[in-house]
Design an enzyme around this catalytic site. Structure first.
Site, PDB file in Angstrom:
ATOM      1  N   HIS A 154      36.296  43.408  44.664  1.00 52.55           N
ATOM      2  CA  HIS A 154      35.559  43.399  43.375  1.00 52.55           C
ATOM      3  C   HIS A 154      34.125  42.864  43.511  1.00 52.55           C
ATOM      4  O   HIS A 154      33.891  41.913  44.253  1.00 52.55           O
ATOM      5  CB  HIS A 154      36.336  42.630  42.303  1.00 52.55           C
ATOM      6  CG  HIS A 154      36.556  41.168  42.557  1.00 52.55           C
ATOM      7  ND1 HIS A 154      35.722  40.202  42.042  1.00 52.55           N
ATOM      8  CD2 HIS A 154      37.524  40.491  43.224  1.00 52.55           C
ATOM      9  CE1 HIS A 154      36.178  39.005  42.393  1.00 52.55           C
ATOM     10  NE2 HIS A 154      37.265  39.138  43.118  1.00 52.55           N
ATOM     11  N   ASP A 163      33.339  35.260  46.765  1.00 50.51           N
ATOM     12  CA  ASP A 163      34.444  35.873  46.017  1.00 50.51           C
ATOM     13  C   ASP A 163      33.836  36.837  45.015  1.00 50.51           C
ATOM     14  O   ASP A 163      33.269  36.408  44.019  1.00 50.51           O
ATOM     15  CB  ASP A 163      35.243  34.771  45.318  1.00 50.51           C
ATOM     16  CG  ASP A 163      36.297  35.302  44.374  1.00 50.51           C
ATOM     17  OD1 ASP A 163      36.598  36.494  44.419  1.00 50.51           O
ATOM     18  OD2 ASP A 163      36.810  34.497  43.564  1.00 50.51           O
ATOM     19  N   GLU A 223      37.572  42.005  37.799  1.00 54.31           N
ATOM     20  CA  GLU A 223      38.668  41.246  38.404  1.00 54.31           C
ATOM     21  C   GLU A 223      38.749  39.832  37.863  1.00 54.31           C
ATOM     22  O   GLU A 223      39.838  39.310  37.648  1.00 54.31           O
ATOM     23  CB  GLU A 223      38.506  41.219  39.935  1.00 54.31           C
ATOM     24  CG  GLU A 223      39.750  40.731  40.682  1.00 54.31           C
ATOM     25  CD  GLU A 223      39.856  39.209  40.813  1.00 54.31           C
ATOM     26  OE1 GLU A 223      40.947  38.726  41.179  1.00 54.31           O
ATOM     27  OE2 GLU A 223      38.871  38.502  40.546  1.00 54.31           O
TER      28      GLU A 223
HETATM   29 ZN    ZN Z   1      38.191  37.382  43.915  1.00 54.36          ZN
END
Ligand code: ZN
Length: 348
Positions: free
Chosen positions: A73, A190, A224
């Site tokens: 993502h 992330d 996400e």
């Molecule tokens: Zn993630």
């Protein structure tokens, strides 16, 4: 059975560029465009957009009788203007799950609806210890205690509104990207690190003039962090889905910044045992050192698709990221290991 070579420089350059492209959940068009631009350089893949703004990449394989998908993502944590305060500063509401103390003092960009970008900083409203004494330390960090101080002359709500700022404007936290001694330190590794892993995998196959074993879709998802990224967008014929997302490091965890991790369980329960075991075997066969771990407070796009009714096997791999949903850090070893694991999966 030699896997194609990973262009490490290319992967890092792509990653740094993506990290420097703000993309809080709901405001991801620029990051999707950046990724698409990189991928269309490879004629083996074709890119389309999902209706909700994700990027779906189709990659012809040697065979297409067991189509697969991988997902990562581009959306990140961020915020939105909740209220323009009487003093001209901004109260925010969070996008995604994080603690305010992890972004306290961070530079921000407010994306006004009129297209203007206004800089500022996120601070505790009782920020000066010369004025507030112990309260600067003791105040609980919550939505009401935090505010954005804009780098613009404004003393009241009317003046802030005159800058073009409105309730609902997106706010991005500065990524502060640093590459030092093989470490990559930035907010929002992330899951931009794993988008870089997937793009680098496409390039590796391209450079080697190879095709994946099976027709493979890559879904670069864009919601996400709020739980429904890959709930739509995976083509119905897909039989297996490998979510590629960061591994959580901390006390009691096996994951670290130097290895990819296979996650076998998180908040959403266990992943698919057969597909997880297949990934373990591939790692062993290709001598990819890896960890196996459980993430206590974590959900993935693989589970989002399961919850939405996706009838596929789902597994989760990704590089170890220290201080996740905080000022994150990983190491090139984990990024190379994850990419190599993706290559092995594509190859067989
Ligand atoms: Zn993630």
């Amino acid at each position: 059975m030699t896997l194609p070579t990973i262009d490490q420089r290319y992967m890092l350059d792509f990653l740094v560029g993506l990290l420097n492209t703000p993309s809080p959940t709901g405001f991801t068009a620029a990051a999707i465009e950046y990724t698409e631009k990189a991928l269309i350089a490879f004629p083996e893949v074709s890119c389309t957009r999902t209706r909700k703004g994700g990027l779906l990449v189709k990659w012809e394989g040697k065979q297409d009788d067991h189509p697969r998908a991988l997902t990562a993502h581009v959306d990140t944590l961020g915020a939105m203007v909740k209220e323009i305060k009487g003093n001209g500063r901004l109260k925010l509401t969070k996008l995604g799950g994080f603690a305010w103390n992890t972004v306290e003092g961070e530079g921000v960009t407010v994306f006004a609806a009129n297209g203007k970008k206004i800089r500022g900083s996120l601070l505790l409203s009782k920020s000066s210890s010369h004025v507030h004494g112990a309260a600067t330390n003791d105040t609980k960090r919550d939505d009401d205690a935090m505010e954005v101080r804009l780098d613009a002359v404004t003393h009241k709500a009317e003046e802030t509104k005159a800058l073009g700022i409105q309730v609902g404007d997106f706010v991005a936290f500065d990524p502060r990207v640093q590459v030092v001694n093989g470490f990559i330190r930035s907010r929002h590794l992330d899951d931009k690190a794993c988008v870089a892993n997937l793009v680098a995998a496409v390039k590796a196959f391209h450079d080697a003039g190879m095709k994946p074993a099976q027709t493979t879709y890559l879904l670069i998802s864009n919601y996400e962090e709020v739980g429904h990224g890959a709930s739509a967008g995976i083509p119905a014929e897909v039989e297996e889905l490998v979510a590629v997302d960061m591994a959580a490091i901390g006390d009691g965890q096996t994951s670290d910044e130097f290895h990819p991790t296979l996650c076998v369980k998180d908040s959403g329960g266990p992943y698919h045992h057969g597909l997880s075991n297949h990934l373990r075997k591939l790692a062993e066969q290709h001598e990819i050192p890896y960890k196996v771990d459980i993430y206590p407070y974590y959900g993935s796009d693989g589970e989002a698709y399961w919850r939405a009714g996706g009838d596929v096997k789902v597994a989760l791999i990704g590089p170890g990221v220290d201080a996740s949903h905080n000022y994150e850090r990983t190491h090139m070893d984990a990024l190379m290991g994850t990419t190599k694991w993706v290559l092995a999966y594509l190859f067989h």
